[in-house]
Write a protein that holds these residues in place. Structure first.
Motif, PDB file in Angstrom:
ATOM      1  N   PHE A  12      -1.462  -0.742  -2.839  1.00 51.33           N
ATOM      2  CA  PHE A  12      -2.571  -0.151  -2.090  1.00 51.33           C
ATOM      3  C   PHE A  12      -3.480  -1.265  -1.595  1.00 51.33           C
ATOM      4  CE2 PHE A  12      -7.027   1.053  -2.139  1.00 51.33           C
ATOM      5  CZ  PHE A  12      -7.032   2.175  -1.323  1.00 51.33           C
ATOM      6  N   ASN A  13      -3.922  -1.136  -0.353  1.00 48.10           N
ATOM      7  CA  ASN A  13      -4.922  -2.057   0.197  1.00 48.10           C
ATOM      8  C   ASN A  13      -5.498  -1.372   1.416  1.00 48.10           C
ATOM      9  OD1 ASN A  13      -6.549  -4.262   0.641  1.00 48.10           O
ATOM     10  ND2 ASN A  13      -4.897  -5.753   0.487  1.00 48.10           N
ATOM     11  N   GLY A  14      -6.555  -1.903   1.943  1.00 45.46           N
ATOM     12  CA  GLY A  14      -7.150  -1.254   3.094  1.00 45.46           C
ATOM     13  C   GLY A  14      -7.923  -2.203   3.970  1.00 45.46           C
ATOM     14  N   GLU A  15      -8.293  -1.679   5.113  1.00 39.44           N
ATOM     15  CA  GLU A  15      -9.136  -2.381   6.057  1.00 39.44           C
ATOM     16  C   GLU A  15     -10.388  -1.539   6.245  1.00 39.44           C
ATOM     17  OE1 GLU A  15      -7.111  -3.935   9.471  1.00 39.44           O
ATOM     18  OE2 GLU A  15      -5.264  -4.232   8.351  1.00 39.44           O
ATOM     19  N   ALA A  16     -11.264  -1.943   7.123  1.00 42.80           N
ATOM     20  CA  ALA A  16     -12.532  -1.246   7.292  1.00 42.80           C
ATOM     21  C   ALA A  16     -12.353   0.205   7.721  1.00 42.80           C
ATOM     22  CB  ALA A  16     -13.396  -1.990   8.300  1.00 42.80           C
ATOM     23  N   HIS A  18      -9.068   1.988   7.729  1.00 44.21           N
ATOM     24  CA  HIS A  18      -7.861   2.664   7.271  1.00 44.21           C
ATOM     25  C   HIS A  18      -7.317   2.016   6.005  1.00 44.21           C
ATOM     26  CE1 HIS A  18      -6.260  -0.593   9.814  1.00 44.21           C
ATOM     27  NE2 HIS A  18      -5.196  -0.532   9.047  1.00 44.21           N
ATOM     28  N   VAL A  19      -6.377   2.688   5.375  1.00 45.31           N
ATOM     29  CA  VAL A  19      -5.761   2.159   4.158  1.00 45.31           C
ATOM     30  C   VAL A  19      -4.256   2.025   4.361  1.00 45.31           C
ATOM     31  CG1 VAL A  19      -7.512   3.081   2.598  1.00 45.31           C
ATOM     32  CG2 VAL A  19      -5.493   4.450   3.114  1.00 45.31           C
ATOM     33  N   HIS A  20      -3.657   1.169   3.553  1.00 47.98           N
ATOM     34  CA  HIS A  20      -2.205   0.975   3.545  1.00 47.98           C
ATOM     35  C   HIS A  20      -1.711   1.356   2.156  1.00 47.98           C
ATOM     36  CE1 HIS A  20      -1.867  -1.529   7.263  1.00 47.98           C
ATOM     37  NE2 HIS A  20      -3.157  -1.628   7.018  1.00 47.98           N
ATOM     38  N   LEU A  21      -0.727   2.240   2.114  1.00 48.61           N
ATOM     39  CA  LEU A  21      -0.139   2.666   0.849  1.00 48.61           C
ATOM     40  C   LEU A  21       1.358   2.423   0.903  1.00 48.61           C
ATOM     41  CD1 LEU A  21      -1.786   6.203   0.614  1.00 48.61           C
ATOM     42  CD2 LEU A  21      -2.639   4.108  -0.415  1.00 48.61           C
ATOM     43  N   LEU A  22       1.888   1.874  -0.146  1.00 43.76           N
ATOM     44  CA  LEU A  22       3.333   1.746  -0.294  1.00 43.76           C
ATOM     45  C   LEU A  22       3.722   2.742  -1.381  1.00 43.76           C
ATOM     46  CD1 LEU A  22       6.009   0.367   0.318  1.00 43.76           C
ATOM     47  CD2 LEU A  22       5.384  -1.421  -1.321  1.00 43.76           C
ATOM     48  N   ILE A  23       4.444   3.788  -0.966  1.00 42.46           N
ATOM     49  CA  ILE A  23       4.737   4.904  -1.857  1.00 42.46           C
ATOM     50  C   ILE A  23       6.243   5.079  -1.983  1.00 42.46           C
ATOM     51  CG2 ILE A  23       4.495   7.403  -2.164  1.00 42.46           C
ATOM     52  CD1 ILE A  23       1.982   7.235  -0.412  1.00 42.46           C
ATOM     53  N   CYS A  24       6.688   5.310  -3.183  1.00 45.06           N
ATOM     54  CA  CYS A  24       8.074   5.675  -3.443  1.00 45.06           C
ATOM     55  C   CYS A  24       8.061   7.166  -3.789  1.00 45.06           C
ATOM     56  CB  CYS A  24       8.626   4.857  -4.604  1.00 45.06           C
ATOM     57  SG  CYS A  24      10.349   5.207  -4.959  1.00 45.06           S
ATOM     58  N   TYR A  25       8.790   7.959  -3.027  1.00 45.95           N
ATOM     59  CA  TYR A  25       8.797   9.398  -3.262  1.00 45.95           C
ATOM     60  C   TYR A  25      10.199   9.943  -2.996  1.00 45.95           C
ATOM     61  CZ  TYR A  25       8.902  10.332   1.735  1.00 45.95           C
ATOM     62  OH  TYR A  25       9.283  10.394   3.041  1.00 45.95           O
ATOM     63  N   PRO A  26      10.534  11.082  -3.613  1.00 48.23           N
ATOM     64  CA  PRO A  26      11.865  11.644  -3.413  1.00 48.23           C
ATOM     65  C   PRO A  26      12.010  12.228  -2.008  1.00 48.23           C
ATOM     66  CG  PRO A  26      10.585  12.995  -4.939  1.00 48.23           C
ATOM     67  CD  PRO A  26       9.759  11.806  -4.601  1.00 48.23           C
ATOM     68  N   PRO A  27      13.160  12.074  -1.386  1.00 48.28           N
ATOM     69  CA  PRO A  27      13.349  12.514  -0.007  1.00 48.28           C
ATOM     70  C   PRO A  27      13.269  14.028   0.187  1.00 48.28           C
ATOM     71  CG  PRO A  27      15.410  11.711  -0.927  1.00 48.28           C
ATOM     72  CD  PRO A  27      14.342  11.410  -1.934  1.00 48.28           C
ATOM     73  N   HIS A  28      13.397  14.806  -0.872  1.00 46.34           N
ATOM     74  CA  HIS A  28      13.323  16.262  -0.713  1.00 46.34           C
ATOM     75  C   HIS A  28      11.876  16.765  -0.639  1.00 46.34           C
ATOM     76  CE1 HIS A  28      13.126  15.760  -5.106  1.00 46.34           C
ATOM     77  NE2 HIS A  28      12.403  16.864  -5.091  1.00 46.34           N
ATOM     78  N   LYS A  29      10.903  15.921  -0.867  1.00 49.43           N
ATOM     79  CA  LYS A  29       9.486  16.293  -0.758  1.00 49.43           C
ATOM     80  C   LYS A  29       9.022  16.080   0.670  1.00 49.43           C
ATOM     81  CE  LYS A  29       8.629  17.017  -5.193  1.00 49.43           C
ATOM     82  NZ  LYS A  29       8.029  18.195  -5.753  1.00 49.43           N
ATOM     83  N   TYR A  84       3.084  -7.613   2.386  1.00 46.18           N
ATOM     84  CA  TYR A  84       2.487  -7.149   3.636  1.00 46.18           C
ATOM     85  C   TYR A  84       1.230  -6.327   3.361  1.00 46.18           C
ATOM     86  CZ  TYR A  84       1.635  -4.337   7.748  1.00 46.18           C
ATOM     87  OH  TYR A  84       1.025  -3.715   8.799  1.00 46.18           O
ATOM     88  N   VAL A  85       1.326  -5.376   2.428  1.00 45.82           N
ATOM     89  CA  VAL A  85       0.173  -4.531   2.113  1.00 45.82           C
ATOM     90  C   VAL A  85      -0.963  -5.372   1.538  1.00 45.82           C
ATOM     91  CG1 VAL A  85      -0.644  -2.632   0.662  1.00 45.82           C
ATOM     92  CG2 VAL A  85       1.557  -2.450   1.831  1.00 45.82           C
ATOM     93  N   GLN A  86      -0.639  -6.306   0.648  1.00 46.98           N
ATOM     94  CA  GLN A  86      -1.662  -7.152   0.038  1.00 46.98           C
ATOM     95  C   GLN A  86      -2.362  -8.038   1.051  1.00 46.98           C
ATOM     96  OE1 GLN A  86       0.565  -9.202  -2.980  1.00 46.98           O
ATOM     97  NE2 GLN A  86       0.611  -7.444  -4.344  1.00 46.98           N
TER      98      GLN A  86
END
Length: 93
Positions: A12-16, A18-29, A84-86
């Motif tokens: 997780f990181n952000g700018e003034a 917006h935010v950037h999230l790197l998320i791992c989630y199941p494809p059926h969601k 990249y996010v950092q």
């Protein structure tokens, strides 16, 4: 994130604005539902914790816009994505 989503926030990181999230989630969601849930939960938490400060700036109990950008990545490692996010909101050297 709630366990019912079976998702994990990896970075997780952000700018003034917006935010950037790197998320791992199941494809059926449904990703749109996951994002809507995260925004709603974050908004409620922010208003609960910082109502006095936020009410000076916002006249409605809204914290996020309805928009979002999503990209899937292939050919890069999780380490490269985390870097990249950092690096967001970091001046170029």
């Amino acid at each position: 994130m709630p366990k019912s989503w079976s998702a994990e926030l990896l970075e997780f990181n952000g700018e003034a604005d917006h935010v950037h999230l790197l998320i791992c989630y199941p494809p059926h969601k449904l990703l749109s539902s996951l994002i809507a849930n995260m925004k709603a939960t974050a908004s409620k938490t922010m208003w609960r914790e910082f109502e006095t400060e936020l009410s000076k700036v916002y006249y409605k109990r809204v914290f996020w816009t309805g928009s979002y950008f999503v990209a899937s990545c292939g050919g890069v490692t999780i380490h490269q994505l985390k870097q990249y996010v950092q690096s967001q909101d970091t001046p170029d050297v």
